[in-house]
Design an enzyme around this catalytic site. Sequence first.
Site, PDB file in Angstrom:
ATOM      1  CG  ASP A  93       0.274  -0.209   2.212  1.00  0.00           C
ATOM      2  OD1 ASP A  93       0.249   0.938   2.499  1.00  0.00           O
ATOM      3  OD2 ASP A  93      -0.279  -1.092   3.042  1.00  0.00           O
ATOM      4  CG  HIS A 108       7.084  -8.000  -0.374  1.00  0.00           C
ATOM      5  ND1 HIS A 108       6.401  -8.757   1.026  1.00  0.00           N
ATOM      6  CD2 HIS A 108       7.855  -8.897  -0.086  1.00  0.00           C
ATOM      7  CE1 HIS A 108       7.594  -8.814   1.792  1.00  0.00           C
ATOM      8  NE2 HIS A 108       8.092  -9.399   0.765  1.00  0.00           N
ATOM      9  CG  ASN A 201       4.515  -7.333  16.467  1.00  0.00           C
ATOM     10  OD1 ASN A 201       3.150  -7.223  14.927  1.00  0.00           O
ATOM     11  ND2 ASN A 201       5.424  -8.905  15.664  1.00  0.00           N
TER      12      ASN A 201
END
Length: 233
Positions: A93, A108, A201
Amino acid sequence: MHKGNIVILTGAGISAESGISTFRAEDGLWEQHKLEDVATPEGYQRNPELVQQFYNGRRQLLHEVEPNAAHLALAKLTAQWPATVTLVTQNIDDLHERAGSDNVLHLHGELLKARCPHSQQAIDWPGDLNIGDLCQCCQFPEQLRPHVVWFGEMPLLLDRIYQALSEASIFISIGTSGNVYPAAGFVHEAAMHNAHTVEINLEPSEGKNHFAEHRYGPATEKVVEYVEELLNS
């Protein structure tokens, strides 16, 4: 805290709070599709139309979501930190860019780009990409494909990423599962060059033991807190 270079790795967890579904669902499906059908070169060869439609759907969704507080905090850090901040993302995104970060390396690929499979040239492509959309760069124009790294393909920009890791004083991993290589190995690379390593996280990742510092909770809270601490240190 040393005011040296920072490398930040972000994964699906940072965009999840903006409403983008995480790639690694427990059932091996991504938005109701099998990963091997929509995220492999073989799937694309079998049914290019399905794959193009799938990414067209992701592109449309992207226009409906906004960067969240974690994206904005990282943009603020990038702007105000006295040394270099390199943002490496596994996400396809554009939420980091829309939040205001400029030094973003997409490991990616990028959803809002299309790529010529022959020349590997990537071009901006904000709308639908369909069968019959051809490149402008080849003598015999090729069908454009999504500029996305599929399973079995080589991640992008690794030379620049490893260079940044070798010069980092702090390495921060945010919202990533810690089980996909080469990204899962970045913490080792940074630690080898004596960087302070931090995991932020929702819950401990598979690689949690490799980090010197841990902060668990929503990215929109924990990233914002940590950025403020860094900028005030």
